[in-house]
Design an enzyme around this catalytic site. Structure first.
Site, PDB file in Angstrom:
ATOM      1  N   ARG A  86       0.835  -1.206   0.000  1.00  0.00           N
ATOM      2  CA  ARG A  86       0.000   0.000   0.000  1.00  0.00           C
ATOM      3  C   ARG A  86       0.872   1.260   0.000  1.00  0.00           C
ATOM      4  O   ARG A  86       0.568   2.247   0.678  1.00  0.00           O
ATOM      5  CB  ARG A  86      -0.963   0.012   1.194  1.00  0.00           C
ATOM      6  CG  ARG A  86      -1.782  -1.269   1.362  1.00  0.00           C
ATOM      7  CD  ARG A  86      -2.857  -1.396   0.307  1.00  0.00           C
ATOM      8  NE  ARG A  86      -3.748  -0.270   0.272  1.00  0.00           N
ATOM      9  CZ  ARG A  86      -4.901  -0.197   0.916  1.00  0.00           C
ATOM     10  NH1 ARG A  86      -5.310  -1.187   1.649  1.00  0.00           N
ATOM     11  NH2 ARG A  86      -5.649   0.857   0.805  1.00  0.00           N
ATOM     12  N   ARG A 141      -2.246   7.620   1.569  1.00  0.00           N
ATOM     13  CA  ARG A 141      -2.545   8.765   2.446  1.00  0.00           C
ATOM     14  C   ARG A 141      -1.423   9.238   3.337  1.00  0.00           C
ATOM     15  O   ARG A 141      -1.502  10.331   3.873  1.00  0.00           O
ATOM     16  CB  ARG A 141      -3.760   8.412   3.311  1.00  0.00           C
ATOM     17  CG  ARG A 141      -5.037   8.384   2.518  1.00  0.00           C
ATOM     18  CD  ARG A 141      -6.147   7.772   3.303  1.00  0.00           C
ATOM     19  NE  ARG A 141      -5.877   6.354   3.511  1.00  0.00           N
ATOM     20  CZ  ARG A 141      -6.685   5.534   4.151  1.00  0.00           C
ATOM     21  NH1 ARG A 141      -7.797   6.002   4.685  1.00  0.00           N
ATOM     22  NH2 ARG A 141      -6.390   4.265   4.292  1.00  0.00           N
ATOM     23  N   ARG A 154      -5.512  13.988  -3.720  1.00  0.00           N
ATOM     24  CA  ARG A 154      -6.760  13.476  -3.172  1.00  0.00           C
ATOM     25  C   ARG A 154      -7.677  14.615  -2.711  1.00  0.00           C
ATOM     26  O   ARG A 154      -8.904  14.448  -2.679  1.00  0.00           O
ATOM     27  CB  ARG A 154      -6.383  12.548  -2.014  1.00  0.00           C
ATOM     28  CG  ARG A 154      -7.432  11.727  -1.410  1.00  0.00           C
ATOM     29  CD  ARG A 154      -8.085  10.737  -2.297  1.00  0.00           C
ATOM     30  NE  ARG A 154      -9.055  10.056  -1.447  1.00  0.00           N
ATOM     31  CZ  ARG A 154     -10.200  10.592  -1.054  1.00  0.00           C
ATOM     32  NH1 ARG A 154     -10.564  11.762  -1.511  1.00  0.00           N
ATOM     33  NH2 ARG A 154     -10.995   9.924  -0.243  1.00  0.00           N
ATOM     34  N   ASP A 197      -7.796  -0.515  -6.985  1.00  0.00           N
ATOM     35  CA  ASP A 197      -8.242  -1.240  -5.797  1.00  0.00           C
ATOM     36  C   ASP A 197      -8.721  -2.618  -6.212  1.00  0.00           C
ATOM     37  O   ASP A 197      -9.152  -2.807  -7.355  1.00  0.00           O
ATOM     38  CB  ASP A 197      -9.368  -0.498  -5.087  1.00  0.00           C
ATOM     39  CG  ASP A 197      -9.565  -1.024  -3.671  1.00  0.00           C
ATOM     40  OD1 ASP A 197      -8.873  -0.560  -2.751  1.00  0.00           O
ATOM     41  OD2 ASP A 197     -10.391  -1.939  -3.497  1.00  0.00           O
ATOM     42  N   TYR A 200     -16.260  -9.390   0.563  1.00  0.00           N
ATOM     43  CA  TYR A 200     -16.935  -8.113   0.280  1.00  0.00           C
ATOM     44  C   TYR A 200     -18.266  -8.328  -0.432  1.00  0.00           C
ATOM     45  O   TYR A 200     -19.250  -7.634  -0.157  1.00  0.00           O
ATOM     46  CB  TYR A 200     -16.025  -7.205  -0.548  1.00  0.00           C
ATOM     47  CG  TYR A 200     -14.903  -6.619   0.280  1.00  0.00           C
ATOM     48  CD1 TYR A 200     -15.147  -5.607   1.208  1.00  0.00           C
ATOM     49  CD2 TYR A 200     -13.608  -7.099   0.168  1.00  0.00           C
ATOM     50  CE1 TYR A 200     -14.126  -5.093   1.986  1.00  0.00           C
ATOM     51  CE2 TYR A 200     -12.573  -6.582   0.942  1.00  0.00           C
ATOM     52  CZ  TYR A 200     -12.840  -5.580   1.852  1.00  0.00           C
ATOM     53  OH  TYR A 200     -11.843  -5.078   2.631  1.00  0.00           O
TER      54      TYR A 200
HETATM   55  O1  CP3 Z   1       0.087   1.619  -3.281  1.00  0.00           O
HETATM   56  C1  CP3 Z   1      -0.723   0.700  -3.305  1.00  0.00           C
HETATM   57  O2  CP3 Z   1      -0.679  -0.231  -2.492  1.00  0.00           O
HETATM   58  C2  CP3 Z   1      -1.726   0.657  -4.428  1.00  0.00           C
HETATM   59  C3  CP3 Z   1      -3.048   0.832  -4.070  1.00  0.00           C
HETATM   60  C4  CP3 Z   1      -3.948  -0.159  -3.342  1.00  0.00           C
HETATM   61  C5  CP3 Z   1      -5.196   0.295  -2.853  1.00  0.00           C
HETATM   62  N1  CP3 Z   1      -5.897  -0.778  -2.432  1.00  0.00           N
HETATM   63  C6  CP3 Z   1      -5.626   1.705  -2.863  1.00  0.00           C
HETATM   64  C7  CP3 Z   1      -6.590   2.205  -1.862  1.00  0.00           C
HETATM   65  C8  CP3 Z   1      -3.897  -1.537  -3.117  1.00  0.00           C
HETATM   66  C9  CP3 Z   1      -2.777  -2.523  -3.402  1.00  0.00           C
HETATM   67  C10 CP3 Z   1      -5.146  -1.913  -2.541  1.00  0.00           C
HETATM   68  C11 CP3 Z   1      -5.527  -3.304  -2.214  1.00  0.00           C
HETATM   69  C12 CP3 Z   1      -6.649  -3.515  -1.303  1.00  0.00           C
HETATM   70  N2  CP3 Z   1      -7.860  -2.856  -1.256  1.00  0.00           N
HETATM   71  C13 CP3 Z   1      -6.694  -4.553  -0.346  1.00  0.00           C
HETATM   72  C14 CP3 Z   1      -5.617  -5.599  -0.162  1.00  0.00           C
HETATM   73  C15 CP3 Z   1      -4.480  -5.089   0.648  1.00  0.00           C
HETATM   74  C16 CP3 Z   1      -4.776  -5.023   2.116  1.00  0.00           C
HETATM   75  O3  CP3 Z   1      -4.653  -3.907   2.658  1.00  0.00           O
HETATM   76  O4  CP3 Z   1      -5.101  -6.046   2.698  1.00  0.00           O
HETATM   77  C17 CP3 Z   1      -7.938  -4.468   0.312  1.00  0.00           C
HETATM   78  C18 CP3 Z   1      -8.412  -5.367   1.426  1.00  0.00           C
HETATM   79  C19 CP3 Z   1      -8.665  -3.392  -0.283  1.00  0.00           C
HETATM   80  C20 CP3 Z   1     -10.049  -2.931   0.037  1.00  0.00           C
HETATM   81  C21 CP3 Z   1     -10.054  -1.534   0.544  1.00  0.00           C
HETATM   82  N3  CP3 Z   1      -9.891  -0.393  -0.245  1.00  0.00           N
HETATM   83  C22 CP3 Z   1     -10.205  -1.074   1.884  1.00  0.00           C
HETATM   84  C23 CP3 Z   1     -10.403  -1.991   3.076  1.00  0.00           C
HETATM   85  C24 CP3 Z   1     -10.131   0.333   1.876  1.00  0.00           C
HETATM   86  C25 CP3 Z   1     -10.333   1.307   3.022  1.00  0.00           C
HETATM   87  C26 CP3 Z   1      -9.297   1.268   4.032  1.00  0.00           C
HETATM   88  C27 CP3 Z   1      -7.900   1.556   3.510  1.00  0.00           C
HETATM   89  O5  CP3 Z   1      -7.045   0.701   3.702  1.00  0.00           O
HETATM   90  O6  CP3 Z   1      -7.678   2.607   2.927  1.00  0.00           O
HETATM   91  C28 CP3 Z   1      -9.900   0.736   0.545  1.00  0.00           C
HETATM   92  C29 CP3 Z   1      -9.723   2.110   0.061  1.00  0.00           C
HETATM   93  C30 CP3 Z   1      -8.408   2.418  -0.575  1.00  0.00           C
HETATM   94  N4  CP3 Z   1      -7.758   1.602  -1.448  1.00  0.00           N
HETATM   95  C31 CP3 Z   1      -7.651   3.605  -0.403  1.00  0.00           C
HETATM   96  C32 CP3 Z   1      -6.516   3.479  -1.219  1.00  0.00           C
HETATM   97  C33 CP3 Z   1      -5.434   4.491  -1.423  1.00  0.00           C
HETATM   98  C34 CP3 Z   1      -8.045   4.798   0.462  1.00  0.00           C
HETATM   99  C35 CP3 Z   1      -8.895   5.713  -0.354  1.00  0.00           C
HETATM  100  C36 CP3 Z   1      -8.661   7.145  -0.033  1.00  0.00           C
HETATM  101  O7  CP3 Z   1      -7.677   7.738  -0.517  1.00  0.00           O
HETATM  102  O8  CP3 Z   1      -9.490   7.686   0.686  1.00  0.00           O
END
Ligand code: CP3
Length: 341
Positions: free
Chosen positions: A28, A32, A41, A77, A152
């Site tokens: 990740r 943020r 953002r 995502d 999900y």
């Molecule tokens: O740099 C990176 O890693 C690339 C981006 C990336 C995102 N999501 C962007 C994102 C990756 C690799 C993911 C994978 C993802 N998404 C997973 C697997 C990895 C893990 O953490 O276990 C999962 C479970 C998700 C589902 C998801 N998306 C959740 C649970 C959330 C909210 C909580 C959080 O971790 O942010 C998201 C939103 C999300 N995905 C954001 C980002 C940058 C936040 C959105 C924002 O900017 O407000």
């Protein structure tokens, strides 16, 4: 099609060799905790960023430039394929689905997206990033593992223990198995398309596998994950299997066709080395909360992981995603220490 060079540290370590430097990237890594991400953002929602290939490419490249990382992971995502499967999606910032999938009829209604038509921004992001990326940096695409996607789809939003999902697994086994099969069918073409768009590897994220028993994971979930990993390899890319809860699923993971097993922090890396046969590479596994420790503690933890891993077949990473309020300086320390040892 553009690719990283064969001697890129990530690729050498992933293929079982000894790289010129220990490859490092951060789960990740785009997001943020970076002021340059927060600036973008502030002007766009998360979904707008994902759907704008140029913006998503810029966000993908931000941490690679700032820290000199060995891999870029696409900014998107794992739930982005859900709307073209037929279910609307919003981020608040956590994902919220417009409908749940709990019956055979719900499963049958799920569509199989055509990646170039329905997921074009993700593939265009890969093409833009690959064109801008140094040749010694690997580009990784990713998809959700069928079990984590099912969590999900069944529950519609995040959950602590995914009780409804585990309940369906046992109470309606045919529905559960059909759902994982359908998700897999929907994601195989995306895996292939990601590789064609320039990804050197595809990481399959099983973020919530930790709630499953080893038995249920091995019998009911791992065979579906395996089809996604095999699709990455068949298309000519590396397959990376990330399982959160890797210790309890280590036997199933060892049997997978993935070249790289990415593991969480709950067991030492040496514990995994003893159990996972060569030539598989390991990726991991710093506890993300260690980035809040003092510098000496953080450096010692990074050194311990690198010592347990040895110099080859290791890609340094966190054991799960970086937390939003980390000081970017902690990432600099991690990268510096991992490259020294
Ligand atoms: O740099 C990176 O890693 C690339 C981006 C990336 C995102 N999501 C962007 C994102 C990756 C690799 C993911 C994978 C993802 N998404 C997973 C697997 C990895 C893990 O953490 O276990 C999962 C479970 C998700 C589902 C998801 N998306 C959740 C649970 C959330 C909210 C909580 C959080 O971790 O942010 C998201 C939103 C999300 N995905 C954001 C980002 C940058 C936040 C959105 C924002 O900017 O407000």
């Amino acid at each position: 099609m553009m690719r990283a060079r064969a001697d890129a540290p990530y690729l050498v370590a992933a293929r079982g060799g000894r790289p010129s430097r220990r490859p490092v990237w951060i789960l990740r890594q785009a997001g943020r905790y970076l002021p340059e991400y927060r600036a973008m953002r502030a002007r766009h929602t998360f979904l707008q960023l994902c759907n704008d290939a140029e913006a998503a490419a810029e966000v993908t490249l931000q941490p690679v430039r700032r820290f000199g990382l060995d891999a870029a992971i696409l900014f998107t995502d794992l739930l982005i394929p859900v709307p073209p499967m037929g279910i609307d999606l919003d981020f608040d910032p956590a994902p919220v689905l417009a409908r749940t999938v709990r019956s055979r009829a719900d499963v049958a209604a799920l569509r199989v997206p055509d990646p170039e038509r329905d997921l074009r921004p993700m593939l265009d992001t890969a093409r833009h990033v690959r064109a801008a990326l140094p040749q010694d940096v690997a580009l990784l695409g990713f998809v959700g593992a069928p079990f984590t996607m099912a969590c999900y789809l069944i529950e519609g939003r995040g959950s602590k223990q995914w009780d409804l999902t585990r309940r369906l697994l046992h109470a309606e086994p045919a529905t559960f198995d059909a759902l994982l099969d359908r998700i897999t069918e929907a994601l195989v073409p995306l895996v292939t398309a990601l590789v064609r768009a320039g990804c050197d590897g595809v990481q399959v994220f099983d973020s919530w596998a930790s709630v499953l028993s080893a038995h249920d994971y091995a019998r009911r979930c791992a065979p579906h994950t395996e089809r996604l990993l095999a699709a990455a390899r068949a298309a000519g890319a590396l397959a990376i299997d990330y399982v959160n809860g890797a210790a309890q699923h280590v036997e199933a993971m060892s049997r997978s066709c993935a070249e790289v097993l990415a593991v969480d922090w709950r067991r030492d890396l040496g514990w995994f080395r003893e159990r996972i046969p060569s030539p598989k590479a390991l990726q991991g596994n710093l506890d993300p909360t260690l980035l809040f420790a003092d510098e000496a503690t953080l450096r010692a933890a990074v050194r311990a992981i690198c010592a347990a891993a040895g110099p080859d077949r290791h890609i340094f990473n966190l054991g799960h995603g970086i937390l939003p309020d980390v000081d970017p300086r902690a990432v600099e320390i991690v990268v510096d220490e991992a490259r020294r040892t």
